[in-house]
Structure formats: C-alpha cells, structure tokens
Design a protein around this motif. Structure first.
Motif: not given
Length: 271
Positions: A72, A75, A81, A85, A138
């Motif tokens: 993504h 934020e 998040s 990630h 993020y």
C-alpha cells in the motif's frame, strides 16, 4: 535474468516491465489485480500477504531474482502497514529460500528516514548509515521490512538491495521534488544495477536522480553501479512556489512528517 516483479500493476511496475524487458530481462508479473488488457506475458494474480499463494506462484517457473514493489503506497494503521510491507516481504523471502532464488530488490522508501530534520543534514547529504527515523506507520513498515531482509541475508546468504525511493514522477511538481525526484528512466537504471551488481549482500541505496538539490547521498548507489543521468533542476522553472514549501523542507519526509499524518497506531471500535 528471469525476474518476478510484484506490484506489477502499480506506477513503478508499469515502468519497470517494459524498461527491464528492453534491457534483455524476462519479467514475470505478479499483482492482486487481474492481468490488464494487452499484457502478453506471464501474470500471477496473487496477494503477496498469502504465503501459500506466493509459494505456488514462485514454484511455477525458475527465477533468478525478485523485485518486490507490492504494498500500500500510503498511510494506514500499524497492523495494516506491517501486513502490507513486512508480511508480504516475509512470504516472498520464505518462498525464495525454498526455491533457492538468490536475490531480491526491494522498493523501500525515503520515509524510512523521513523524520530526520533537514537542518541536521544541511551541508551534508544523508548517507545510508543515517539511523532509521520513520515519519509514519508506512515508514515503520519499510524500516521493518529492511530489517527482515537483513536477517534473511545473514541467515540464508541471500543478496538484497533496499532502494529508498524518493518522489517517483514523470517530472517534479513541487520545490521538495527538486531534491527528491526519481525519473522513470533512472528508476529502471537503479533496479537493473541492483539486480546485476556483484554479491551486494545486504545493501541500501537512495532512489533519486542526479538532482542538483539532492538531500541524499548517491555514493552507496554508485558503488552498486547505479549511475543516474537525469536532474530535476531541468524542470525548476516550471515548478511554482507554494506557501507550504518551507514546511515541507523541515523534514526529509516532507508532508509525511507533518501533523496531518498523526494518528493512533491501532484502529479501535468506538465505545
């Protein structure tokens, strides 16, 4: 090289597929979305957070490397998040170890150090040894993914290059972008250098063009063979001054470091 490229439908993926193909590489695409019209290569419709689906996709063909762009781009909450990630990176790394795929190039972000005050680096570009200083969840996700890559390099002998990408745009649009811009062509050069450099182990570079006003040191990238050719300064006369330019220059992460991005780490139901 035969390369699996995750996040193939994203803005960077759409540039890298033809860019790497033109340089003689074979790209196998992977994204959560279905194959787009007109794409005639191999496309896996897979969520990178699903380790079984990732393992099955990597098992379908021999591969020399993975370029991991999926995630993504904005934020979100901390759990979202970390899934976007870190979990996705873990799924790929586990499958790479299983399939003996030796190299990964990761799309990290300047927001891994985005909370660094710009005043601390005046007169000296930020190097890759600057301590992680994320400006958002993020950014936290990117820092954690970098740490995971480092772990797998040490445990399993993989090669991993984390590219802390700046502002990936056709051309710079703000004063900050004159420092942080990464051109489309330089992005392809950066990724190819990261794929082909000899035995990098674990390495980090800053993904920006050769900008006159650069905030980050390009020495680490050049040591890996990344030689950017474009310069945001060529567009400086087209970039308008804005009232928020000074605030966006206070931290290297720009607006991501501002209060507009402050939020609780966890989304809780209202009582």
């Amino acid at each position: 090289m035969k390369i699996l490229l995750t996040g193939a439908a994203g803005s960077i993926g759409r540039v890298l597929i033809p860019g790497l193909t033109d340089r003689g590489h074979q790209v196998v695409a992977l994204d959560r979305v279905p194959v787009p019209d007109g794409f005639d290569g191999v496309w896996h419709t897979v969520d990178c957070a699903d380790p079984d689906a990732v393992a099955a996709a990597l098992d379908e063909q021999p591969l020399d490397a993975v370029v991991h762009l999926a995630g993504h781009p904005g934020e979100a909450s901390l759990p979202e998040s970390l899934t976007s990630h870190v979990v996705t990176t873990a799924a790929l790394l586990d499958a790479m170890v299983e399939q003996q795929i030796p190299r990964i190039v990761y799309a990290s972000s300047n927001h891994a150090v985005g909370r660094t005050p710009r005043v601390e680096s005046l007169g000296e570009d930020l190097g890759v040894l600057t301590r992680p200083r994320p400006d958002t969840f993020y950014g936290v996700g990117k820092v954690a993914a970098e740490a995971l890559l480092s772990l797998y390099v040490d445990r399993h002998g993989l090669d991993a290059v984390s590219c802390r990408i700046g502002s990936f745009l056709p051309e710079p649009e703000t004063v900050r972008h004159l420092s942080t811009w990464l051109s489309h062509d330089d992005c392809v050069r950066m990724v190819e250098a990261s794929l082909t450099t000899t035995a990098p182990g674990y390495a980090v570079l800053y993904g920006i063009s050769a900008n006159t006003r650069a905030w980050w040191d390009l020495a680490a990238g050049r040591a890996l063979g990344y030689e950017p050719r474009d310069n945001a300064e060529e567009f400086a006369t087209r970039v308008p001054d804005r009232p928020q330019d000074e605030a966006e220059a206070a931290f290297v992460g720009g607006p991501f470091a501002g209060e507009a991005f402050y939020r609780p780490a966890l989304d809780r139901a209202s009582v």
